[in-house]
Design a protein around this motif. Structure first.
Motif, PDB file in Angstrom:
ATOM      1  N   ILE A   1       0.835  -1.207   0.000  1.00 22.41           N
ATOM      2  CA  ILE A   1       0.000   0.000   0.000  1.00 22.41           C
ATOM      3  C   ILE A   1       0.867   1.253   0.000  1.00 22.41           C
ATOM      4  N   ASP A   2       1.933   1.253   0.801  1.00 23.77           N
ATOM      5  CA  ASP A   2       2.811   2.418   0.862  1.00 23.77           C
ATOM      6  C   ASP A   2       3.562   2.614  -0.459  1.00 23.77           C
ATOM      7  N   ALA A   3       3.976   1.512  -1.104  1.00 24.80           N
ATOM      8  CA  ALA A   3       4.656   1.619  -2.402  1.00 24.80           C
ATOM      9  C   ALA A   3       3.733   2.226  -3.454  1.00 24.80           C
ATOM     10  N   ILE A   4       2.446   1.878  -3.411  1.00 26.28           N
ATOM     11  CA  ILE A   4       1.481   2.456  -4.356  1.00 26.28           C
ATOM     12  C   ILE A   4       1.278   3.937  -4.075  1.00 26.28           C
ATOM     13  N   LYS A   5       1.129   4.309  -2.805  1.00 18.98           N
ATOM     14  CA  LYS A   5       0.923   5.714  -2.469  1.00 18.98           C
ATOM     15  C   LYS A   5       2.119   6.574  -2.861  1.00 18.98           C
ATOM     16  N   GLU A   6       3.316   6.045  -2.722  1.00 20.42           N
ATOM     17  CA  GLU A   6       4.522   6.799  -3.063  1.00 20.42           C
ATOM     18  C   GLU A   6       4.878   6.679  -4.539  1.00 20.42           C
ATOM     19  N   GLY A   7       4.157   5.861  -5.291  1.00 21.72           N
ATOM     20  CA  GLY A   7       4.461   5.683  -6.709  1.00 21.72           C
ATOM     21  C   GLY A   7       5.782   4.988  -6.952  1.00 21.72           C
ATOM     22  N   ASP A   8       6.163   4.091  -6.059  1.00 15.59           N
ATOM     23  CA  ASP A   8       7.451   3.401  -6.138  1.00 15.59           C
ATOM     24  C   ASP A   8       7.242   2.064  -6.842  1.00 15.59           C
ATOM     25  N   GLY A   9       7.426   2.059  -8.161  1.00 16.25           N
ATOM     26  CA  GLY A   9       7.211   0.842  -8.932  1.00 16.25           C
ATOM     27  C   GLY A   9       8.207  -0.249  -8.625  1.00 16.25           C
ATOM     28  N   CYS A  10       9.461   0.116  -8.381  1.00 13.80           N
ATOM     29  CA  CYS A  10      10.489  -0.893  -8.097  1.00 13.80           C
ATOM     30  C   CYS A  10      10.186  -1.623  -6.790  1.00 13.80           C
ATOM     31  N   ARG A  11       9.776  -0.878  -5.778  1.00 14.81           N
ATOM     32  CA  ARG A  11       9.445  -1.522  -4.499  1.00 14.81           C
ATOM     33  C   ARG A  11       8.213  -2.405  -4.646  1.00 14.81           C
ATOM     34  N   LEU A  12       7.260  -1.979  -5.460  1.00 13.04           N
ATOM     35  CA  LEU A  12       6.065  -2.787  -5.673  1.00 13.04           C
ATOM     36  C   LEU A  12       6.414  -4.109  -6.352  1.00 13.04           C
ATOM     37  N   ILE A  13       7.330  -4.076  -7.315  1.00 14.99           N
ATOM     38  CA  ILE A  13       7.748  -5.316  -7.981  1.00 14.99           C
ATOM     39  C   ILE A  13       8.461  -6.233  -6.992  1.00 14.99           C
ATOM     40  N   GLN A  14       9.255  -5.659  -6.090  1.00 17.00           N
ATOM     41  CA  GLN A  14       9.911  -6.469  -5.062  1.00 17.00           C
ATOM     42  C   GLN A  14       8.878  -7.139  -4.151  1.00 17.00           C
ATOM     43  N   CYS A  15       7.811  -6.426  -3.815  1.00 13.63           N
ATOM     44  CA  CYS A  15       6.758  -7.023  -2.990  1.00 13.63           C
ATOM     45  C   CYS A  15       6.042  -8.132  -3.746  1.00 13.63           C
ATOM     46  N   TYR A  16       5.862  -7.951  -5.057  1.00 12.91           N
ATOM     47  CA  TYR A  16       5.202  -8.981  -5.856  1.00 12.91           C
ATOM     48  C   TYR A  16       6.011 -10.278  -5.870  1.00 12.91           C
ATOM     49  N   LYS A  17       7.314 -10.196  -5.685  1.00 17.75           N
ATOM     50  CA  LYS A  17       8.136 -11.405  -5.634  1.00 17.75           C
ATOM     51  C   LYS A  17       7.806 -12.247  -4.403  1.00 17.75           C
ATOM     52  N   VAL A  18       7.339 -11.603  -3.348  1.00 12.62           N
ATOM     53  CA  VAL A  18       6.889 -12.349  -2.174  1.00 12.62           C
ATOM     54  C   VAL A  18       5.459 -12.834  -2.375  1.00 12.62           C
ATOM     55  N   VAL A  19       4.652 -12.020  -3.044  1.00  9.97           N
ATOM     56  CA  VAL A  19       3.259 -12.390  -3.285  1.00  9.97           C
ATOM     57  C   VAL A  19       3.178 -13.662  -4.133  1.00  9.97           C
ATOM     58  N   ILE A  20       4.088 -13.806  -5.105  1.00  8.95           N
ATOM     59  CA  ILE A  20       4.051 -14.994  -5.959  1.00  8.95           C
ATOM     60  C   ILE A  20       4.304 -16.266  -5.146  1.00  8.95           C
ATOM     61  N   LEU A  21       5.066 -16.158  -4.065  1.00 11.32           N
ATOM     62  CA  LEU A  21       5.289 -17.313  -3.205  1.00 11.32           C
ATOM     63  C   LEU A  21       4.005 -17.718  -2.486  1.00 11.32           C
ATOM     64  N   PHE A  22       3.232 -16.712  -2.024  1.00 12.20           N
ATOM     65  CA  PHE A  22       1.947 -17.006  -1.391  1.00 12.20           C
ATOM     66  C   PHE A  22       0.998 -17.667  -2.392  1.00 12.20           C
ATOM     67  N   ASN A  23       0.951 -17.132  -3.612  1.00 12.41           N
ATOM     68  CA  ASN A  23       0.063 -17.697  -4.625  1.00 12.41           C
ATOM     69  C   ASN A  23       0.452 -19.132  -4.971  1.00 12.41           C
ATOM     70  N   TYR A  24       1.751 -19.380  -5.065  1.00 15.28           N
ATOM     71  CA  TYR A  24       2.214 -20.730  -5.382  1.00 15.28           C
ATOM     72  C   TYR A  24       1.946 -21.686  -4.223  1.00 15.28           C
ATOM     73  N   LYS A  25       2.178 -21.226  -3.001  1.00 17.69           N
ATOM     74  CA  LYS A  25       2.014 -22.089  -1.840  1.00 17.69           C
ATOM     75  C   LYS A  25       0.560 -22.504  -1.654  1.00 17.69           C
ATOM     76  N   PHE A  26      -0.364 -21.560  -1.821  1.00 16.54           N
ATOM     77  CA  PHE A  26      -1.769 -21.826  -1.540  1.00 16.54           C
ATOM     78  C   PHE A  26      -2.575 -22.115  -2.811  1.00 16.54           C
ATOM     79  N   LYS A  27      -1.871 -22.561  -3.866  1.00 13.29           N
ATOM     80  CA  LYS A  27      -2.489 -23.119  -5.075  1.00 13.29           C
ATOM     81  C   LYS A  27      -3.317 -22.113  -5.867  1.00 13.29           C
TER      82      LYS A  27
END
Length: 440
Positions: A242-268
């Protein structure tokens, strides 16, 4: 939810996202503060830390010295939350490098390199025979084939090398399946190949289920501590997004997505994991540099021109759709396809005119936020509940909540070998579909 004043959050994020989001944010903030109070030794939110006191000479420090001290404290705090025995990214990188560069013998001084890990463990001399041919010749009692079949490079040439302890009892560190036939130490790419080998070569092997070693660890763990620590991890992740979106920080958002993909993979959630993996492939490989840069940073909109006031582009599109629906409702029965297109094309100009009128009249837009309770009071009440329950104090053997009786300490206990295979399979499929900038 009742303390937040967001009873609509009970409907879930799919039916009332705004109410659930505020409930989730307040819970996350309370978990962060309660964990910090336990970490620093603070009994009351107004007290000073006892375990990690603020240095007396802090008033004489420069801004850089204060920043370094805060950075060290926060790093220790996050290390305690995200402590992991293994680094998933490092393990996957090692597997990727081994598959690209070859598998070198693990004995020091030996320069032998093999194209496959299985050939490194068992290197056949002179010639290679298919498994079917070896089985047929072995059944006929050919001693020469028996000798060739059981020859292993690392075990035979380097007996001091501990190959058996690599990985766990079922698979080695590279994901190959170990033979369970006594002294046989062959490895196989798939479990089906291993079973076929054991059925032919080791008929005495009993395919019995071994007791799960995690059951003993669960008896010594604290399920309530595990649950709230996992809740804190998820909360920090989403607050960071949420903070990365508010600050317009695309690089930080992509870094967060790298963790999100693990959640998506783990929970099918395979579709979301697939889309995120494709996004990473486009950013780092498929798209030209300029288009990849736009894909990372051109994801936000700041209508107010203030710091921390960015919103996602898809949310802005939802706002435009809401305005369009209001315009179409005013038409009543006179609505036509031509009229609907004319309204859609006039939305941007109409919004600019309305913003100009508001600015000239010195009138602010009405906020769409409506909270029923003071957020500070809500967070304080949740903190008191967490501290009274000692949720961040590890008590071995403590039973979990009724809905989460056996909650693991690591909710992302992903097998890095399966995760690497999943990535490799998709990358191979995309080779024939997408073109890289180098071969266009």
């Amino acid at each position: 939810m009742n303390r937040n004043g967001k009873t609509n959050a009970k409907k879930g994020p799919d039916r009332d996202y705004n109410a659930y989001k505020e409930f989730f944010d307040r819970e996350s903030e309370a978990h962060v503060l309660a964990k910090w109070m336990n970490f620093a030794g603070i009994n009351n939110i107004e007290d000073k830390p006892l375990k990690r006191p603020i240095p007396i000479e802090v008033e004489k420090w420069t801004v850089a010295e204060k920043s370094n001290w805060i950075h060290t404290e926060v790093k220790d705090f996050l290390t305690e939350i995200f402590l992991r025995p293994n680094d998933l990214a490092e393990m996957v990188d090692q597997l990727d490098a081994a598959h690209k560069e070859g598998f070198q013998c693990r004995s020091q001084g030996c320069l032998a390199v093999f194209p496959l890990h299985s050939s490194r463990v068992r290197s056949v001399l002179g010639f290679h025979l298919s498994l079917r041919a070896i089985i047929l010749l072995t059944d006929k009692g050919n001693p020469h084939v028996q000798k060739i079949f059981h020859f292993r490079h690392e075990i035979s040439q380097h007996p001091e090398l501990d190959v058996e302890s690599d990985g766990d009892a079922d698979r080695d560190s590279l994901g190959y399946y170990k033979c369970r036939g006594g002294a046989c130490r062959q490895v196989f790419t798939t479990n089906a190949t291993r079973k076929r080998h054991e059925r032919v070569m080791h008929q005495e092997v009993q395919q019995s289920e071994e007791p799960d070693p995690t059951e003993d660890k669960a008896a010594e763990s604290d399920c309530i501590y595990n649950y709230h620590n996992a809740r804190l991890q998820c909360g920090l992740l989403f607050l960071n997004i949420i903070d990365a979106i508010k600050e317009g920080d695309g690089c930080r958002l992509i870094q967060c997505y790298k963790v999100v993909i693990l959640f998506n993979y783990k929970f099918k959630h395979t579709k979301y994991a697939y889309i995120l993996l494709l996004l990473f492939a486009k950013i780092f490989a498929l798209l030209p540099e300029r288009e990849a840069e736009l894909l990372v940073h051109n994801r936000f909109l700041n209508k107010k021109g203030k710091r921390g006031a960015n919103i996602p582009l898809d949310l802005h599109m939802e706002h435009l759709n809401l305005v369009l629906k209001k315009l179409l409702q005013t038409m009543g029965g006179k609505i036509t396809e031509t009229a609907a297109q004319r309204c859609a094309r006039s939305i941007t100009v109409m919004n600019e005119v309305m913003d100009t009128v508001y600015e000239e009249c010195d009138k602010a837009h009405r906020s769409g936020y409506h909270g029923n309770k003071n957020s500070k009071e809500t967070v304080q009440s949740i903190i008191n509940d967490l501290l009274q329950g000692n949720v961040f104090q590890f008590i071995p053997g403590r039973d979990g909540y009724q809905a989460f009786k056996k909650f693991k300490s690591n909710i992302l206990d992903i097998d890095y070998r399966d995760f690497f295979s999943w990535i490799q399979n998709h990358l191979k499929n995309w080779i024939g579909v997408y073109e890289t900038p180098h071969n266009q």
